[in-house]
Design a protein around this motif. Structure first.
Motif, PDB file in Angstrom:
ATOM      1  N   PHE A  29       7.217   7.394  -3.718  1.00  0.00           N
ATOM      2  CA  PHE A  29       7.211   8.083  -2.428  1.00  0.00           C
ATOM      3  C   PHE A  29       6.593   7.188  -1.347  1.00  0.00           C
ATOM      4  O   PHE A  29       7.150   7.048  -0.252  1.00  0.00           O
ATOM      5  CB  PHE A  29       6.429   9.390  -2.542  1.00  0.00           C
ATOM      6  N   ILE A  30       5.451   6.575  -1.629  1.00  0.00           N
ATOM      7  CA  ILE A  30       4.786   5.730  -0.639  1.00  0.00           C
ATOM      8  C   ILE A  30       5.648   4.513  -0.311  1.00  0.00           C
ATOM      9  O   ILE A  30       5.766   4.117   0.863  1.00  0.00           O
ATOM     10  CB  ILE A  30       3.392   5.295  -1.133  1.00  0.00           C
ATOM     11  N   ALA A  31       6.280   3.931  -1.324  1.00  0.00           N
ATOM     12  CA  ALA A  31       7.155   2.780  -1.072  1.00  0.00           C
ATOM     13  C   ALA A  31       8.312   3.176  -0.160  1.00  0.00           C
ATOM     14  O   ALA A  31       8.702   2.407   0.739  1.00  0.00           O
ATOM     15  CB  ALA A  31       7.675   2.217  -2.388  1.00  0.00           C
ATOM     16  N   ALA A  32       8.853   4.363  -0.371  1.00  0.00           N
ATOM     17  CA  ALA A  32       9.951   4.837   0.479  1.00  0.00           C
ATOM     18  C   ALA A  32       9.483   5.056   1.912  1.00  0.00           C
ATOM     19  O   ALA A  32      10.218   4.766   2.870  1.00  0.00           O
ATOM     20  CB  ALA A  32      10.530   6.123  -0.098  1.00  0.00           C
ATOM     21  N   GLN A  33       8.263   5.555   2.075  1.00  0.00           N
ATOM     22  CA  GLN A  33       7.742   5.758   3.426  1.00  0.00           C
ATOM     23  C   GLN A  33       7.509   4.418   4.133  1.00  0.00           C
ATOM     24  O   GLN A  33       7.788   4.282   5.329  1.00  0.00           O
ATOM     25  CB  GLN A  33       6.435   6.559   3.383  1.00  0.00           C
ATOM     26  N   LEU A  34       7.011   3.432   3.397  1.00  0.00           N
ATOM     27  CA  LEU A  34       6.805   2.114   3.983  1.00  0.00           C
ATOM     28  C   LEU A  34       8.116   1.467   4.407  1.00  0.00           C
ATOM     29  O   LEU A  34       8.170   0.717   5.392  1.00  0.00           O
ATOM     30  CB  LEU A  34       6.087   1.196   2.984  1.00  0.00           C
ATOM     31  N   ALA A  35       9.184   1.762   3.662  1.00  0.00           N
ATOM     32  CA  ALA A  35      10.494   1.166   3.957  1.00  0.00           C
ATOM     33  C   ALA A  35      11.280   1.945   5.000  1.00  0.00           C
ATOM     34  O   ALA A  35      12.331   1.481   5.453  1.00  0.00           O
ATOM     35  CB  ALA A  35      11.301   1.068   2.664  1.00  0.00           C
ATOM     36  N   ASP A  36      10.791   3.116   5.379  1.00  0.00           N
ATOM     37  CA  ASP A  36      11.503   3.964   6.342  1.00  0.00           C
ATOM     38  C   ASP A  36      11.510   3.304   7.722  1.00  0.00           C
ATOM     39  O   ASP A  36      10.463   2.933   8.249  1.00  0.00           O
ATOM     40  CB  ASP A  36      10.800   5.329   6.407  1.00  0.00           C
ATOM     41  N   ASP A  37      12.706   3.163   8.305  1.00  0.00           N
ATOM     42  CA  ASP A  37      12.810   2.546   9.629  1.00  0.00           C
ATOM     43  C   ASP A  37      12.091   3.356  10.710  1.00  0.00           C
ATOM     44  O   ASP A  37      11.771   2.821  11.778  1.00  0.00           O
ATOM     45  CB  ASP A  37      14.281   2.373  10.020  1.00  0.00           C
TER      46      ASP A  37
END
Length: 307
Positions: A29-37
């Motif tokens: 989840f955190i990795a996805a948030q960091l990658a969110d444009d």
């Protein structure tokens, strides 16, 4: 003594963030948030916040895109997940290791300034987010080593906790409770002038940290007695205010003054006086100044005057 409700929220409260504390240990989840444009990053440089519009008297927070954040993260400072703001991920990132982070950012991004000077002028929610980031990053840069065994710590909980790989100790951000109180007797209230005040004319409410094994009401009575020699009876809660300068929460109270004679502790106060409502309504004409508008001390005084 009357119950005096808070007239409005204190500065630094009313955070717009959904902190999602239950998702901080979810690495995917955190990795996805960091990658969110759409992700936003709150930069902190040596306890200062990035803002623009200061000279015009209309300050606003400057939050970075992923590209801007990558530039300052190259300085090697810590970061942490703060939560979601209108469904957009928000992270704090510290860039204190570089002497001047502004050249790393796009031009005309603003300046790093002390949040306390302008917090009351920021758009709704922004002061709370900047204070959140400031407090958390201050804790991170001050706790690089384990307080139990002295070895280096490692981030956990998406930057909201630290762990020692050597002894297994876990460390969490610390918030120190402090009571702040307006002592009232009849139509007068008690204010003091501390040696630490930058404004030589300012008088403010008394305050102090809560000690181990002490209730909040007991802390109010003890601090007032120690600093001014005034006995306090009834204690009523008013409101609270996060104060991450560096790591406190101010718990506001009204106290009933039972005695009048002031005997100050010269190590704590330079002066203390009883002020009438009339004097407080025109402090400049009476030769003194009140606390800053972003402080709970000022709110306690103003709400008492309006009661």
């Amino acid at each position: 003594m009357l119950m005096i409700p808070a007239s409005r929220e204190n500065v630094y409260t009313g955070s717009p963030l959904d902190r999602l504390s239950g998702k901080r240990d979810d690495a995917e989840f955190i990795a996805a948030q960091l990658a969110d444009d759409a992700a936003l990053f709150v930069p902190v440089w040596r306890s200062r916040s990035l803002m623009r519009g200061l000279e015009e008297g209309r300050p606003e927070a400057v939050l970075l895109s992923r590209a801007g954040a990558e530039a300052v993260r190259m300085a090697g400072g810590p970061w942490a997940f703060l939560g979601l703001w209108e469904k957009r991920p928000v992270f704090a990132v510290d860039c204190s290791r570089t002497d001047d982070p502004l050249p790393l950012l796009p031009p005309e991004m603003g300046t790093f300034s002390d949040l306390r000077g302008v917090a009351g002028l920021l758009p709704e929610g922004e002061a709370s987010v900047l204070a959140h980031a400031r407090g958390l990053m201050h804790w991170r840069v001050k706790h690089l080593f384990c307080g139990v065994c002295g070895n280096g710590t490692e981030p956990r909980n998406a930057g909201n906790a630290l762990a020692c790989p050597h002894c297994g100790a876990q460390h969490f951000p610390r918030t120190d409770p402090a009571v702040i109180m307006l002592v009232v007797r009849g139509d007068h209230c008690l204010l003091g002038h501390s040696h630490r005040f930058p404004n030589v004319k300012m008088y403010s409410t008394l305050a102090g940290f809560v000690e181990p094994g002490e209730s909040l009401e007991e802390a109010v009575r003890r601090e007032v007695m120690e600093e001014s020699g005034i006995s306090v009876g009834l204690v009523r809660y008013h409101s609270s205010q996060p104060w991450p300068f560096p790591a406190s929460i101010m718990l506001g109270f009204y106290g009933e003054g039972l005695t009048e004679q002031i005997v100050i502790d010269p190590e704590e106060l330079q002066d203390a006086r009883w002020f009438s409502r009339a004097e407080l309504r025109d402090p400049a004409a009476n030769g003194f100044a009140l606390p800053r508008v972003d402080s709970i001390a000022r709110r306690l005084i103003e709400d008492w005057l309006a009661a």
